[in-house]
Write an enzyme that holds these catalytic residues in place. Structure first.
Site, mmCIF file in Angstrom:
data_model
loop_
_atom_site.group_PDB
_atom_site.id
_atom_site.type_symbol
_atom_site.label_atom_id
_atom_site.label_comp_id
_atom_site.label_asym_id
_atom_site.label_seq_id
_atom_site.Cartn_x
_atom_site.Cartn_y
_atom_site.Cartn_z
ATOM 1 N N ASN A 9 -10.960 5.114 -3.347
ATOM 2 C CA ASN A 9 -10.032 5.965 -2.594
ATOM 3 C C ASN A 9 -9.087 6.615 -3.601
ATOM 4 O O ASN A 9 -8.202 5.955 -4.140
ATOM 5 C CB ASN A 9 -9.251 5.092 -1.600
ATOM 6 C CG ASN A 9 -8.140 5.840 -0.898
ATOM 7 O OD1 ASN A 9 -8.074 7.066 -0.953
ATOM 8 N ND2 ASN A 9 -7.269 5.102 -0.224
ATOM 9 N N TRP A 10 -9.316 7.894 -3.857
ATOM 10 C CA TRP A 10 -8.511 8.574 -4.882
ATOM 11 C C TRP A 10 -7.126 8.964 -4.370
ATOM 12 O O TRP A 10 -6.282 9.413 -5.148
ATOM 13 C CB TRP A 10 -9.250 9.817 -5.385
ATOM 14 C CG TRP A 10 -10.370 9.505 -6.348
ATOM 15 C CD1 TRP A 10 -10.882 8.267 -6.647
ATOM 16 C CD2 TRP A 10 -11.090 10.445 -7.160
ATOM 17 N NE1 TRP A 10 -11.878 8.388 -7.575
ATOM 18 C CE2 TRP A 10 -12.032 9.710 -7.918
ATOM 19 C CE3 TRP A 10 -11.044 11.840 -7.311
ATOM 20 C CZ2 TRP A 10 -12.910 10.324 -8.807
ATOM 21 C CZ3 TRP A 10 -11.924 12.447 -8.201
ATOM 22 C CH2 TRP A 10 -12.843 11.686 -8.947
ATOM 23 N N LYS A 11 -6.913 8.853 -3.070
ATOM 24 C CA LYS A 11 -5.621 9.248 -2.478
ATOM 25 C C LYS A 11 -5.270 10.678 -2.912
ATOM 26 O O LYS A 11 -6.164 11.503 -3.062
ATOM 27 C CB LYS A 11 -4.539 8.231 -2.857
ATOM 28 C CG LYS A 11 -5.000 6.795 -2.571
ATOM 29 C CD LYS A 11 -3.909 5.777 -2.655
ATOM 30 C CE LYS A 11 -4.496 4.402 -2.342
ATOM 31 N NZ LYS A 11 -3.490 3.349 -2.276
ATOM 32 N N HIS A 93 -5.864 4.162 7.064
ATOM 33 C CA HIS A 93 -5.244 3.568 5.869
ATOM 34 C C HIS A 93 -3.759 3.340 6.157
ATOM 35 O O HIS A 93 -3.125 4.137 6.861
ATOM 36 C CB HIS A 93 -5.426 4.500 4.674
ATOM 37 C CG HIS A 93 -5.064 3.848 3.376
ATOM 38 N ND1 HIS A 93 -3.753 3.688 2.988
ATOM 39 C CD2 HIS A 93 -5.828 3.295 2.407
ATOM 40 C CE1 HIS A 93 -3.732 3.055 1.816
ATOM 41 N NE2 HIS A 93 -4.975 2.810 1.440
ATOM 42 N N GLU A 95 -1.274 3.910 4.483
ATOM 43 C CA GLU A 95 -0.424 5.049 4.102
ATOM 44 C C GLU A 95 -0.453 6.131 5.182
ATOM 45 O O GLU A 95 0.537 6.838 5.389
ATOM 46 C CB GLU A 95 -0.883 5.586 2.731
ATOM 47 C CG GLU A 95 -0.479 4.620 1.615
ATOM 48 C CD GLU A 95 -1.378 4.629 0.390
ATOM 49 O OE1 GLU A 95 -2.148 5.584 0.205
ATOM 50 O OE2 GLU A 95 -1.301 3.652 -0.393
ATOM 51 N N GLU A 163 -6.955 -4.578 4.088
ATOM 52 C CA GLU A 163 -6.040 -4.207 3.011
ATOM 53 C C GLU A 163 -4.622 -4.671 3.350
ATOM 54 O O GLU A 163 -3.894 -3.972 4.075
ATOM 55 C CB GLU A 163 -6.029 -2.683 2.828
ATOM 56 C CG GLU A 163 -7.374 -2.119 2.423
ATOM 57 C CD GLU A 163 -7.209 -0.808 1.653
ATOM 58 O OE1 GLU A 163 -7.791 -0.711 0.574
ATOM 59 O OE2 GLU A 163 -6.476 0.082 2.119
ATOM 60 N N GLY A 169 -1.487 -1.192 -4.439
ATOM 61 C CA GLY A 169 -0.776 -0.540 -5.534
ATOM 62 C C GLY A 169 0.316 -1.384 -6.159
ATOM 63 O O GLY A 169 1.137 -0.876 -6.920
ATOM 64 N N SER A 209 -5.170 -3.722 -4.916
ATOM 65 C CA SER A 209 -5.067 -4.165 -6.315
ATOM 66 C C SER A 209 -6.339 -4.819 -6.839
ATOM 67 O O SER A 209 -6.269 -5.754 -7.641
ATOM 68 C CB SER A 209 -3.853 -5.080 -6.508
ATOM 69 O OG SER A 209 -2.648 -4.363 -6.247
ATOM 70 N N GLY A 230 -8.264 1.639 -4.973
ATOM 71 C CA GLY A 230 -7.438 2.824 -5.186
ATOM 72 C C GLY A 230 -7.340 3.156 -6.663
ATOM 73 O O GLY A 230 -8.227 3.768 -7.253
ATOM 74 N N GLY A 231 -6.258 2.705 -7.290
ATOM 75 C CA GLY A 231 -5.956 3.076 -8.674
ATOM 76 C C GLY A 231 -7.114 2.894 -9.644
ATOM 77 O O GLY A 231 -7.372 3.758 -10.492
HETATM 78 P P1 PGA Z 1 -5.056 -0.011 -4.888
HETATM 79 O O1 PGA Z 1 -5.257 0.782 -3.500
HETATM 80 O O2 PGA Z 1 -6.441 -0.468 -5.324
HETATM 81 O O3 PGA Z 1 -4.468 1.008 -5.829
HETATM 82 O O4 PGA Z 1 -4.159 -1.155 -4.618
HETATM 83 C C1 PGA Z 1 -6.185 0.339 -2.550
HETATM 84 C C2 PGA Z 1 -6.135 1.231 -1.334
HETATM 85 O O5 PGA Z 1 -5.050 1.653 -0.940
HETATM 86 O O6 PGA Z 1 -7.189 1.533 -0.744
#
Ligand code: PGA
Length: 250
Positions: A9-11, A93, A95, A163, A169, A209, A230-231
């Site tokens: 997930n590149w956001k 998600h 977010e 999640e 993050g 994470s 994500g990251g």
């Molecule tokens: P993260 O994000 O791996 O950077 O913690 C995961 C996500 O939000 O899908």
């Protein structure tokens, strides 16, 4: 058996130059033993999809509207994502739930739209730190599961990502027992609602994470069928060891 899935997930990260990461992934995984999904920002979905035909890498969106078309300035429909080569879409998600006040009911409507457009929905759920500390995690997950997941789900069109909001993050990760407890709970609920056939075929991802150095341990947990990353999905050099750890877990 459920095929494992490594989803990135590149956001809101990535300009055109980031397509080189997709190319690098393609080169690093010509015959992957697991499914790989990259969800770049919507602006890159079409070009990423054009860069990956016939490769093990699928491309997805990060959200879609619940309607097919209409007066919704700035929104994108599931059909539009399918039309530009996406095969999946992340929905619900945390977010989106927080930044856009998306309720589980809206997530469910979006999932129905995604399925109608032929997309796989990757539906996210998870508890806040306060909810975990109050020992409410399983109640929160139960509520999100029943309200966010539509009735038309199958093992082919639904993936669920657990999640924990406090792990996204932050570098914080639940214990392996905590991850296993929630994944086993989700599995049992799915089997109860959809029957053993469908319930056992839906893939359950852990997200929050996930990094090259903790992936192998997480992938040994029961009912963890992969990760939503994500990251560490932004750079091929970080994502590849996670994909390899998932392959090694088979
Ligand atoms: P993260 O994000 O791996 O950077 O913690 C995961 C996500 O939000 O899908």
């Amino acid at each position: 058996m459920r095929r494992k899935l490594a989803a990135g997930n590149w956001k809101m990260n990535g300009l055109s130059a980031a397509l080189s990461e997709v190319e690098a992934l393609k080169a690093a995984h010509p015959a992957a033993l697991v499914d790989i999904l990259i969800c770049p920002p919507a602006t890159l979905v079409s070009s990423a999809a054009q860069a990956t035909p016939g490769s093990p890498i699928a491309i997805g969106g990060q959200d879609c509207h619940q309607n097919q078309n209409g007066a919704h300035t700035g929104d994108l429909s599931a059909q539009m994502f399918a039309d530009c080569g996406a095969t999946a879409v992340i929905l619900g998600h945390s977010e989106r739930r927080e930044d856009h006040e998306e309720s589980s009911e809206i997530v469910r409507a979006k999932a129905r739209a995604a399925h109608a457009a032929g997309l796989v929905s990757v539906i996210c759920m998870g508890e806040s730190l306060a909810q975990r500390e109050a020992a409410n995690t399983l109640d929160i997950i139960a509520g999100q599961l029943s309200a966010s997941i539509p009735d038309d789900c199958t093992g082919e069109n639904l993936v669920i990502a657990y999640e924990p909001i406090w792990a996204i993050g932050t570098g914080l990760v639940p214990s392996l027992d905590q991850i296993g407890e929630v994944h086993d709970f989700i599995r049992a609920r799915l089997e109860r609602r959809f029957g053993a056939g469908v319930g056992r075929s839906v893939r359950l991802l852990y997200g929050g994470s996930v990094k090259p150095d903790n992936a192998a341990d997480i992938f040994r947990v029961s009912n963890v069928d992969g990760a939503l990353v994500g990251g560490a999905s932004l750079k091929q050099g970080d994502f590849t060891p996670i994909i390899r750890a998932l392959e090694d877990s088979i």
